[in-house]
Enzyme design. Structure first.
Site, PDB file in Angstrom:
ATOM      1  N   TYR A   1      -2.876  -0.029  10.519  1.00 35.38           N
ATOM      2  CA  TYR A   1      -2.829  -0.677   8.881  1.00 35.38           C
ATOM      3  C   TYR A   1      -1.233  -0.378   8.339  1.00 35.38           C
ATOM      4  CZ  TYR A   1      -4.209  -1.354   3.883  1.00 35.38           C
ATOM      5  OH  TYR A   1      -4.377  -1.681   2.898  1.00 35.38           O
TER       6      TYR A   1
ATOM      7  N   SER B   1       0.925  -1.597   0.431  1.00 37.81           N
ATOM      8  CA  SER B   1      -0.291   0.175   0.018  1.00 37.81           C
ATOM      9  C   SER B   1       0.953   1.227  -0.058  1.00 37.81           C
ATOM     10  CB  SER B   1      -0.543   0.066   0.965  1.00 37.81           C
ATOM     11  OG  SER B   1      -0.861   1.392   1.074  1.00 37.81           O
TER      12      SER B   1
END
Length: 246
Positions: free
Chosen positions: A161, A148
């Site tokens: 995250y 990501s």
């Protein structure tokens, strides 16, 4: 002196595993690979979702098999990868896409939420890669980890995250070095905002009409697989067109 022709990754003769293939980016990657001729093992916890992915793939003439499994369960991972090899043939590609998002201010986040996110986003890919490289060691292969933008950046309310996606990139970097002598190529794709349920939850401030599409990520996977044996791309960071460059 004559140059050698590029020897492309012939997907029509390959077997690939896609984790988190029941929906979103994983489903689109599995479909793109199957359309290109690859036999795809679709792995996720929810049997109904991966069965639907397989039905979609079969509807376009592709080949796929659903393997329900929890990537945080070591025994399940080991047995599933062995089943893939037995039923479909030698594994040539692993796409680690399974992941969850946990969001909120650090001071309000339960420690268990961080642990749960680490289990799915870091421990799961670690175990899948551990098993896959054993099968690929004699024949070579490809591992693509879906990270990501938060593998390289930080955003508020995304600490858990972000920590896990930094972990994914760290695993990728180390394995790339370890696997290179065995002919296994390891890459990471680091997408910014993609139009998925997770992004809608984590960034409600973003206009979904300007987000990247899952196809943008599946096309990047296909690009990595199209490279000749003379080159390799370690990581690709893809951002929304409207996001700040670099």
């Amino acid at each position: 002196m004559h140059s050698q022709p590029n020897q492309r990754f012939d997907l029509s003769k390959q077997v690939g595993i896609v984790t988190g293939g029941g929906r979103g980016i994983g489903r689109v990657i599995a479909l793109a690979l199957a359309k290109a001729g690859m036999a795809v093992a679709v792995i996720a916890r929810t049997k109904e979702q991966i069965s639907e992915t397989v039905t979609i793939i079969e509807g376009v003439g592709g080949k796929a098999i659903a393997f329900p499994a929890d990537v945080t369960d070591r025994l399940a991972v080991e047995q599933t990868v062995l089943q893939v090899e037995r039923r479909m043939g030698p594994v040539d590609l692993l796409v680690n896409n399974a992941g969850i998002g946990t969001f909120g201010p650090i001071q309000e986040m339960p420690v268990q939420s961080l642990r749960d996110t680490l289990e799915v986003n870091v421990v799961g890919p670690f175990m899948c890669m551990q098993r896959a490289i054993g099968l690929m060691a004699n024949t070579g292969g490809k591992i693509i980890n879906i990270g990501s933008v938060v593998s390289i950046k930080g955003y508020p309310h995304q600490a858990a995250y972000t920590a896990t996606k930094h972990g994914v990139l760290g695993l990728t970097k180390s394995l790339a070095i370890e696997a290179q002598p065995h002919g296994i190529r390891v890459s990471a794709i680091l997408p910014g905002g993609v139009d998925t349920e997770m992004v809608a939850k984590s960034r409600p401030d973003l206009d979904r009409s300007v987000l990247m599409q899952p196809d943008d990520i599946s096309n990047t996977v296909r690009y990595l697989l199209s490279l000749s044996p003379h080159c390799h791309v370690d990581e690709i960071y893809i951002r929304r067109r409207g996001a700040a460059p670099f």
